[in-house]
Design a protein around this motif. Structure first.
Motif, PDB file in Angstrom:
ATOM      1  N   PHE A  89       1.295  -0.846   0.076  1.00  0.00           N
ATOM      2  CA  PHE A  89       0.209   0.055  -0.002  1.00  0.00           C
ATOM      3  C   PHE A  89       0.933   1.793   0.267  1.00  0.00           C
ATOM      4  CE2 PHE A  89      -1.710   2.932   2.494  1.00  0.00           C
ATOM      5  CZ  PHE A  89      -3.328   3.242   2.105  1.00  0.00           C
ATOM      6  N   TRP A  90       1.929   0.972   1.102  1.00  0.00           N
ATOM      7  CA  TRP A  90       2.090   2.220   1.263  1.00  0.00           C
ATOM      8  C   TRP A  90       3.830   2.285  -0.524  1.00  0.00           C
ATOM      9  CZ3 TRP A  90       1.010   6.439   3.486  1.00  0.00           C
ATOM     10  CH2 TRP A  90      -0.002   6.283   4.472  1.00  0.00           C
ATOM     11  N   THR A  91       4.122   1.274  -0.829  1.00  0.00           N
ATOM     12  CA  THR A  91       5.018   1.442  -1.457  1.00  0.00           C
ATOM     13  C   THR A  91       4.443   1.844  -2.643  1.00  0.00           C
ATOM     14  OG1 THR A  91       6.031  -0.418   0.040  1.00  0.00           O
ATOM     15  CG2 THR A  91       6.650  -0.829  -3.035  1.00  0.00           C
ATOM     16  N   SER A  93       2.595   4.296  -3.251  1.00  0.00           N
ATOM     17  CA  SER A  93       2.367   5.941  -3.172  1.00  0.00           C
ATOM     18  C   SER A  93       3.405   6.623  -3.478  1.00  0.00           C
ATOM     19  CB  SER A  93       1.831   6.016  -1.054  1.00  0.00           C
ATOM     20  OG  SER A  93      -0.052   5.974  -1.751  1.00  0.00           O
ATOM     21  N   LEU A  94       4.971   5.885  -2.418  1.00  0.00           N
ATOM     22  CA  LEU A  94       6.116   6.059  -2.372  1.00  0.00           C
ATOM     23  C   LEU A  94       6.971   6.168  -3.851  1.00  0.00           C
ATOM     24  CD1 LEU A  94       7.315   4.779   0.775  1.00  0.00           C
ATOM     25  CD2 LEU A  94       6.571   7.046   0.124  1.00  0.00           C
TER      26      LEU A  94
END
Lengths: 107, 148
Positions: A89-91, A93-94
């Motif tokens: 999930f965060w990867t 966005s990053l």
């Protein structure tokens, strides 16, 4: 699923129990053998094993007169999957952030 | 023992810390990266960028709208951003905490995102969550080093 993960993470919260799981990755161990590296009483080790058992991370089987503990990898995999989902999930966005701000950089 | 489950993601980015930091709070930038997916269409990006301020980011996806709610706790440009975070289907008030640390690193920046999934914010019927704790890195390292 979420409630089960609670138990899993609670069990994983303790470094002694994590070390026990690492030992069990190598194969079945008696409670005494699990206690040995931690300078821990049999009762103390049995308590930790109980927590791991209730979390579904470990199962006990009888081998002659002693109990052997065995790793149940499924539950651990479930916890890892859950964390991996968040990591993904965060990867995502990053990845986009990286592309966005690197793009803006004057050359 | 009521420490949170902690997830950490680190990333090298070829841009200065200020630029990386500003992207999180500028709606025009945020809509391009934050919670965006390739098949989704960004509907709402409202960011009240002050401590105590909220942000709402909604993306329309085939399976329905994905709503992400933020509540800013720390805004220290360019090195630190902390916000409470909730994404559907988590109900209102069920927050987790996200901390972003940005440091200058060579020509660019290094960003470290830490997501604490803290049981104290969760409205669970059972108290079993009190024991939630795990340091992902610690576990991964422990398990990986034993693989060989």
């Amino acid at each position: 699923m979420v409630e089960r993960l609670d138990l899993t993470f609670a069990a994983l919260a303790d470094p002694t129990r994590r070390a026990m799981l690492v030992s069990l990755k190598a194969g079945e161990h008696s409670i005494g053998a699990l206690a040995a590296p931690h300078a821990m009483s049999f009762a103390g080790a049995a308590k930790h094993v109980g927590v791991l058992e209730r979390a579904g991370l470990v199962e006990r089987c009888k081998a002659g007169r002693q109990h052997l503990c065995r790793l149940k990898a499924d539950r651990l995999a479930e916890a890892e999957t859950w964390l991996k989902q968040w990591e993904g999930f965060w990867t995502a966005s990053l990845d986009r952030l990286e592309a966005l701000v690197a793009e803006e950089k004057p050359r | 023992m009521s420490e949170p489950v902690i997830l950490t993601v680190t990333r090298q980015i070829a841009a200065p810390p200020e630029r990386v930091f500003d992207a999180w709070l500028d709606p025009a930038s945020a809509r391009q990266f934050l919670f965006a997916t390739s098949d989704g269409a960004m509907q709402t990006v409202a960011i009240d960028a002050r401590v105590g301020g909220r942000a709402l980011i909604v993306e329309r996806r085939t399976q329905g709208d994905a709503r992400h709610r933020l509540l800013f706790e720390v805004i220290e440009r360019p090195q630190r951003l902390v916000f409470l975070f909730a994404a559907d289907p988590a109900p209102e008030g069920e927050w987790t905490r996200v901390s972003i640390a940005i440091v200058a690193d060579g020509q660019g920046s290094r960003l470290t995102l830490t997501h604490e999934m803290d049981p104290q914010w969760a409205a669970y019927e059972e108290q079993t969550r009190q024991g939630w704790t795990m340091i992902l890195d610690g576990l991964a390292r422990t398990l990986e080093t034993n693989d060989d």
